[in-house]
Design an enzyme around this catalytic site. Structure first.
Site, PDB file in Angstrom:
ATOM      1  CD  GLN A 196     -12.678   8.108   3.701  1.00  0.00           C
ATOM      2  OE1 GLN A 196     -13.787   8.569   3.535  1.00  0.00           O
ATOM      3  NE2 GLN A 196     -11.653   8.519   2.975  1.00  0.00           N
ATOM      4  CG  MET A 218     -10.483   6.937  11.313  1.00  0.00           C
ATOM      5  SD  MET A 218     -12.133   6.614  10.630  1.00  0.00           S
ATOM      6  CE  MET A 218     -12.669   5.306  11.723  1.00  0.00           C
ATOM      7  CB  CYS A 219      -5.521  10.310   7.844  1.00  0.00           C
ATOM      8  SG  CYS A 219      -4.167   9.125   7.929  1.00  0.00           S
ATOM      9  CG  ASN A 220      -7.203  10.099   2.471  1.00  0.00           C
ATOM     10  OD1 ASN A 220      -8.397  10.198   2.719  1.00  0.00           O
ATOM     11  ND2 ASN A 220      -6.541  10.999   1.783  1.00  0.00           N
TER      12      ASN A 220
END
Length: 165
Positions: free
Chosen positions: A22, A100-102
């Site tokens: 992110q 996306m992810c964290n």
């Protein structure tokens, strides 16, 4: 002179297909240069307000697929979420596209690993790429998920697939 700082774990997967964690406000000028049309967000929690504001300002379509109420954060991403993400990835009308992810490690890595399997990469190369982004935080359950993922579950568009597939 503007500074262009890519998000954490940023990488180019294929032409106009990117992966990362992110982003924060320092990364926004970099992302603007990509002229993204869609972002697939795989984290289970809500994106930051700054990120949501950026997506809205740039008129980027945000697909938040990571919300799975039955999901333990230490478990691999669900097969349903992977299949939903791959359907979006296999549609060239969504490009330029970012996944996306964290932190851009586990959920993103699993989806990209399953994509690589669909591209007929060998398992050693797929897992090497996953480990490169996961660093010391490799999750064996994610590697097992990628290894056992059934590519026959993925519907590949006949006349509309990306040219790299």
């Amino acid at each position: 002179m503007a500074q262009y700082i890519p998000p954490l774990n940023f990488g180019m997967v294929e032409e106009d297909l990117y992966r990362s964690g992110q982003p924060n406000e320092l990364n926004f000028p970099f992302l603007e240069q990509l002229e993204l049309k869609k972002i697939i967000f795989l984290a289970p929690d809500d994106p930051s307000q700054q990120f949501l504001n950026f997506v809205e300002d740039q008129e980027i379509d945000l697909e938040h697929l990571g919300m799975d109420s039955n999901q333990n954060p230490w478990q691999p991403i669900s097969e349903d979420i992977v299949l939903s993400a791959l359907r979006l990835i296999l549609d060239p009308s969504n490009y330029p596209l970012a996944v996306m992810c964290n932190l851009g490690r586990h959920r993103t890595g699993t989806v990209i690993g399953c994509l690589r399997k669909l591209q007929r990469w060998n398992l050693t190369s797929i897992l090497e790429e996953y480990r490169r982004y996961a660093g010391s935080k490799v999750r064996l359950l994610n590697e097992q998920f990628i290894e056992l993922f059934d590519v026959d579950l993925v519907g590949i568009p006949e006349n509309h697939a990306p040219k790299w597939l």
